[in-house]
Design a protein around this motif. Structure first.
Motif, mmCIF file in Angstrom:
data_model
loop_
_atom_site.group_PDB
_atom_site.id
_atom_site.type_symbol
_atom_site.label_atom_id
_atom_site.label_comp_id
_atom_site.label_asym_id
_atom_site.label_seq_id
_atom_site.Cartn_x
_atom_site.Cartn_y
_atom_site.Cartn_z
ATOM 1 N N TRP A 174 38.027 50.150 39.042
ATOM 2 C CA TRP A 174 39.189 49.648 39.798
ATOM 3 C C TRP A 174 40.363 50.617 39.659
ATOM 4 N N LEU A 175 40.660 51.020 38.421
ATOM 5 C CA LEU A 175 41.856 51.836 38.186
ATOM 6 C C LEU A 175 41.708 53.219 38.831
ATOM 7 N N LEU A 176 40.549 53.849 38.663
ATOM 8 C CA LEU A 176 40.339 55.187 39.247
ATOM 9 C C LEU A 176 40.458 55.129 40.768
ATOM 10 N N GLN A 177 39.918 54.065 41.346
ATOM 11 C CA GLN A 177 40.010 53.905 42.798
ATOM 12 C C GLN A 177 41.462 53.739 43.255
ATOM 13 N N GLU A 178 42.221 52.924 42.513
ATOM 14 C CA GLU A 178 43.632 52.713 42.872
ATOM 15 C C GLU A 178 44.432 54.010 42.764
ATOM 16 N N VAL A 179 44.157 54.767 41.706
ATOM 17 C CA VAL A 179 44.860 56.049 41.522
ATOM 18 C C VAL A 179 44.565 56.949 42.716
ATOM 19 N N ASN A 180 43.296 57.002 43.150
ATOM 20 C CA ASN A 180 42.926 57.861 44.267
ATOM 21 C C ASN A 180 43.497 57.357 45.589
ATOM 22 N N LYS A 183 38.423 62.016 33.297
ATOM 23 C CA LYS A 183 38.545 62.077 34.763
ATOM 24 C C LYS A 183 39.991 62.208 35.226
ATOM 25 N N VAL A 184 40.925 61.630 34.462
ATOM 26 C CA VAL A 184 42.358 61.744 34.798
ATOM 27 C C VAL A 184 43.149 62.049 33.538
ATOM 28 N N ARG A 185 44.270 62.734 33.749
ATOM 29 C CA ARG A 185 45.131 63.057 32.597
ATOM 30 C C ARG A 185 46.110 61.897 32.404
ATOM 31 N N ASP A 244 61.124 44.863 38.699
ATOM 32 C CA ASP A 244 60.303 45.940 39.231
ATOM 33 C C ASP A 244 60.564 47.178 38.368
ATOM 34 N N THR A 245 59.506 47.732 37.780
ATOM 35 C CA THR A 245 59.681 48.890 36.899
ATOM 36 C C THR A 245 59.609 50.211 37.669
ATOM 37 N N GLY A 246 59.225 50.125 38.951
ATOM 38 C CA GLY A 246 58.992 51.347 39.722
ATOM 39 C C GLY A 246 57.516 51.730 39.713
ATOM 40 N N SER A 247 56.661 50.836 39.216
ATOM 41 C CA SER A 247 55.228 51.128 39.110
ATOM 42 C C SER A 247 54.549 51.122 40.480
ATOM 43 N N CYS A 248 53.387 51.789 40.554
ATOM 44 C CA CYS A 248 52.556 51.754 41.771
ATOM 45 C C CYS A 248 51.774 50.447 41.828
ATOM 46 N N ARG A 249 51.310 49.978 40.686
ATOM 47 C CA ARG A 249 50.568 48.721 40.627
ATOM 48 C C ARG A 249 50.998 47.939 39.390
ATOM 49 N N ASN A 250 50.946 46.598 39.502
ATOM 50 C CA ASN A 250 51.173 45.721 38.356
ATOM 51 C C ASN A 250 49.861 45.060 37.963
ATOM 52 N N ALA A 251 49.587 45.059 36.664
ATOM 53 C CA ALA A 251 48.405 44.354 36.170
ATOM 54 C C ALA A 251 48.825 43.476 35.007
ATOM 55 N N MET A 252 48.073 42.415 34.756
ATOM 56 C CA MET A 252 48.369 41.591 33.584
ATOM 57 C C MET A 252 47.058 41.163 32.938
ATOM 58 N N ILE A 253 47.160 40.885 31.639
ATOM 59 C CA ILE A 253 46.002 40.386 30.907
ATOM 60 C C ILE A 253 46.258 38.940 30.535
ATOM 61 N N LEU A 254 45.317 38.082 30.927
ATOM 62 C CA LEU A 254 45.329 36.687 30.475
ATOM 63 C C LEU A 254 44.134 36.547 29.542
ATOM 64 N N SER A 255 44.357 36.120 28.301
ATOM 65 C CA SER A 255 43.215 35.996 27.384
ATOM 66 C C SER A 255 42.717 34.553 27.371
ATOM 67 N N VAL A 256 41.407 34.425 27.194
ATOM 68 C CA VAL A 256 40.745 33.114 27.233
ATOM 69 C C VAL A 256 41.437 32.060 26.362
ATOM 70 N N PRO A 257 41.822 32.375 25.099
ATOM 71 C CA PRO A 257 42.435 31.324 24.275
ATOM 72 C C PRO A 257 43.751 30.777 24.828
ATOM 73 N N GLU A 258 44.401 31.510 25.732
ATOM 74 C CA GLU A 258 45.666 31.018 26.306
ATOM 75 C C GLU A 258 45.447 29.869 27.285
ATOM 76 N N GLY A 259 44.273 29.794 27.880
ATOM 77 C CA GLY A 259 43.978 28.685 28.793
ATOM 78 C C GLY A 259 43.992 29.094 30.259
ATOM 79 N N ASP A 260 43.147 28.402 31.054
ATOM 80 C CA ASP A 260 43.016 28.749 32.474
ATOM 81 C C ASP A 260 44.124 28.157 33.339
ATOM 82 N N ASP A 261 45.061 27.417 32.724
ATOM 83 C CA ASP A 261 46.162 26.802 33.495
ATOM 84 C C ASP A 261 47.409 27.691 33.559
ATOM 85 N N LYS A 262 47.376 28.843 32.924
ATOM 86 C CA LYS A 262 48.592 29.663 32.841
ATOM 87 C C LYS A 262 49.149 30.096 34.204
#
Lengths: 225, 225
Positions: B213-219, B60-62, B133-151
């Motif tokens: 989510w990502l395709l919508q944000e790009v559009n 759908k996107v390059r 700030d990297t100059g990005s349009c959006r920032n996303a992060m991954i929190l993984s379950v083993p790291e804990g919900d208090d992060k």
């Protein structure tokens, strides 16, 4: 009472970290105090590991803990509550690591006549803390199973500077693609002398071996002074 | 062929990161290119998530990927092999983050006429990358379950600057003391507008929602240009 002392750390104005670190190390040795610098990623289980370890050895050595964190005091309160040992919180003000001068600001808030072993829980980060000598006698790090056995390849300096690598969360090894032997190979590729101790802070597995390692290092270091 | 371009990034000599970031963002917008900055701790599953996500939307996107790492090129090779999209490796030379100028050094090695979406996999670190700030349009992060919900309580800035928090490794939730609702509350305490998407990059759960989510944000971003 669960209140703990919270110290707002100021960044060192001197770029002479190595000199500061050596001076702090000598001063601690002259006072018979062993400083362990404990590093890891966020969420690897540093605080839970410390609670298990401290409760195992607190009758044999007098311990104090310094918890570095960006701005919460959750960990220092938890350690004090669970172990009863003196625990202070170091606020780094957003900074990603501790250097020797910042460590000294914490040490200056402890009564060194009452302590044999100070454990510094560094900021959760595999990059920056490895670059700054804190003045510790030994460096240790925790790698948790969910992070993957390839981390020594991706964060080489951290594994190079550590005397001990604690592999935590071995209880969940069946659910992850983590090979302990491959992990050891990767660690020893970076640092052939590194001691590797697998544990589960949750179940208590391996804590005896960890306690033995630490007590021996504290004694060896004292003999060397 | 699994060879990927490896770029040794030089540290920016200018302290004017915000200005550089805004300039890069405008330039990318004018060329119709959306830059997503993806951050996380080491071992949270960034690369596996990216492979799943890219394979879902590459028709759908390059897409092009820039993988920041301290000195290995494991991830760029893996992405290219598993998805076929152009992937370049940015070597940070031991540095703990990317700034806008460093990001531009990567962008300059891509053919922007051939790309709609650039995904930047930042250095595995919850502290420093959040500060630049990297100059990005959006920032996303991954929190993984083993790291804990208090992060979110312990690494506040990271959760404040992210538009999206991906909660990964939900397949191992039964083995960890991780409460998704508590985690969402902690995230929204830092950033009420943050979107939270739970996934398992291992089983593929939640990847559809992430792709939407990502395709919508790009559009959306293109409409705004």
């Amino acid at each position: 009472m669960n209140e703990v002392k919270v110290i707002e750390i100021k960044k060192s104005v001197f770029a002479e970290n190595e000199k500061d670190a050596d001076a702090l190390r000598q001063e601690l040795k002259s006072k018979g105090v062993f400083l362990l610098n404990l590093m890891s990623s966020p969420g690897s289980g540093k605080t839970t590991t410390l609670i298990q370890l401290i409760n195992k050895i607190k009758d044999k050595v007098r311990i104090a803990v310094m918890e570095a964190d960006i701005d919460s005091d959750v960990d220092a309160v938890k350690i004090k509550k669970a172990t009863g040992v003196p625990s202070i919180q170091l606020h780094t003000g957003g900074m990603c690591h501790l250097d020797a001068e910042m460590t000294r600001q914490g040490i200056d808030n402890l009564d060194l006549n009452e302590v044999d072993l100070v454990i510094l829980e560094n900021v959760g980060n595999l990059v920056c803390p490895a670059e700054f000598d804190t003045g510790s006698c030994r460096n240790a790090m925790i790698l948790s199973v969910p992070e993957g056995d390839d981390k020594p390849l991706k964060y080489p300096l951290m594994f190079t500077v550590c005397d001990l690598v604690i592999v935590n969360k071995t209880d969940v090894m069946p659910y992850f693609d983590f090979d302990l032997e491959r992990c050891k190979t990767n660690i020893h590729q970076r640092n052939p002398k590194a001691e590797v101790i697998p544990i589960s802070a949750k179940t208590g597995d391996g804590i005896d071996r960890l306690a033995t390692w630490l007590l021996q290092e504290v004694n060896v270091d004292k003999l060397r002074c």
